[in-house]
Motif scaffolding. Sequence first.
Motif, PDB file in Angstrom:
ATOM      1  N   CYS A 154      -4.776   3.111   6.145  1.00  0.00           N
ATOM      2  CA  CYS A 154      -4.356   3.071   4.433  1.00  0.00           C
ATOM      3  C   CYS A 154      -5.666   2.678   3.800  1.00  0.00           C
ATOM      4  O   CYS A 154      -5.460   2.773   2.442  1.00  0.00           O
ATOM      5  CB  CYS A 154      -3.107   2.282   4.310  1.00  0.00           C
TER       6      CYS A 154
ATOM      7  N   CYS B 133       0.891  -1.108  -0.082  1.00  0.00           N
ATOM      8  CA  CYS B 133      -0.081   0.211  -0.074  1.00  0.00           C
ATOM      9  C   CYS B 133       0.795   1.365   0.145  1.00  0.00           C
ATOM     10  O   CYS B 133       0.258   2.276  -0.263  1.00  0.00           O
ATOM     11  CB  CYS B 133      -0.896   0.013   1.258  1.00  0.00           C
TER      12      CYS B 133
ATOM     13  N   HIS C  15      -6.174  -0.652   3.099  1.00  0.00           N
ATOM     14  CA  HIS C  15      -5.888  -1.768   2.321  1.00  0.00           C
ATOM     15  C   HIS C  15      -5.755  -2.910   3.448  1.00  0.00           C
ATOM     16  O   HIS C  15      -5.430  -2.883   4.567  1.00  0.00           O
ATOM     17  CB  HIS C  15      -4.378  -1.628   1.646  1.00  0.00           C
TER      18      HIS C  15
ATOM     19  N   HIS D  98      -4.262  -6.228   5.015  1.00  0.00           N
ATOM     20  CA  HIS D  98      -2.583  -6.800   5.410  1.00  0.00           C
ATOM     21  C   HIS D  98      -3.141  -7.948   6.134  1.00  0.00           C
ATOM     22  O   HIS D  98      -2.620  -8.053   7.536  1.00  0.00           O
ATOM     23  CB  HIS D  98      -2.080  -5.498   6.245  1.00  0.00           C
TER      24      HIS D  98
ATOM     25  N   SER E 263       2.033   2.609   2.569  1.00  0.00           N
ATOM     26  CA  SER E 263       2.124   3.323   3.962  1.00  0.00           C
ATOM     27  C   SER E 263       3.201   2.885   4.801  1.00  0.00           C
ATOM     28  O   SER E 263       3.936   1.717   4.495  1.00  0.00           O
ATOM     29  CB  SER E 263       0.696   3.189   4.506  1.00  0.00           C
TER      30      SER E 263
ATOM     31  N   HIS F 169       3.314   1.933   8.580  1.00  0.00           N
ATOM     32  CA  HIS F 169       2.916   0.864   9.295  1.00  0.00           C
ATOM     33  C   HIS F 169       4.231   0.482  10.313  1.00  0.00           C
ATOM     34  O   HIS F 169       4.610  -0.652  10.402  1.00  0.00           O
ATOM     35  CB  HIS F 169       2.425  -0.347   8.784  1.00  0.00           C
TER      36      HIS F 169
HETATM   37 ZN   LIG Z   1      -1.354  -0.369   4.394  1.00  0.00          ZN
END
Ligand SMILES: [Zn+2]
Length: 211
Positions: free
Chosen positions: A170, A78, A172, A174, A80, A82
């Motif tokens: 984000c 994604c 998305h 995971h 991002s 994290h």
């Molecule tokens: Zn993410």
Amino acid sequence: MGQTVDIGKRIELVPMDPHFHDITIALYQQGPDESPLFLVHTYSQMEGAQERIQFAIEAMTRMGNLIVTANGMLQFPCGSGHQLACRRTFLESCKLSPNDSAEPRPLQILDRKSGMTITVDSLGQGIYQVKADGEGRRADRRVSAIAGGLLKLGEMEEVDGTLDKVAFPCGHSHDALVGLLLVRAPNVRAIVREQEMAASRGVLAAPSQQN
Ligand SMILES: [Zn+2]
């Protein structure tokens, strides 16, 4: 320019790798916090050290579903940060010996505290729902506590005030990360979440007033 400038900001450290001659392995971040690249690095010149680093990188791609960029760095699909989850993925990956298999963990655990099986479903758009194979207040409390653990460990967000759903900001999915974090989620004290909720309402009690 010193080497520290080139290599980035160190965000996690394994001081002594028990599986490879106690070398020090570190995780570095390059780029902005919102869209960083991660680097697994050792200063050890020992023969085989780079293979060990490659093993850790490979393990992170499998256990945390990070991807390797063209220049050997890691990032999430994604894009991002994290960071907290990335650091956890790094630490768990470095715990593996070369003989261990680095498979993503299932989104299900046995919760020792309640004896219930806890399952996490991906609802899409980065939202996850925690379920217990039990009913009643006890099950609700464990679901809430474990969701709270994921929330903290994964720097996730609450979903419309629900106690059983958490989401990655984000947007998305995971799954691998959630499986990785789920192992620890039951042990994150529920008090953390209570404090956060209390703080958001402006009624955070002093530690001495909590029981
Ligand atoms: Zn993410």
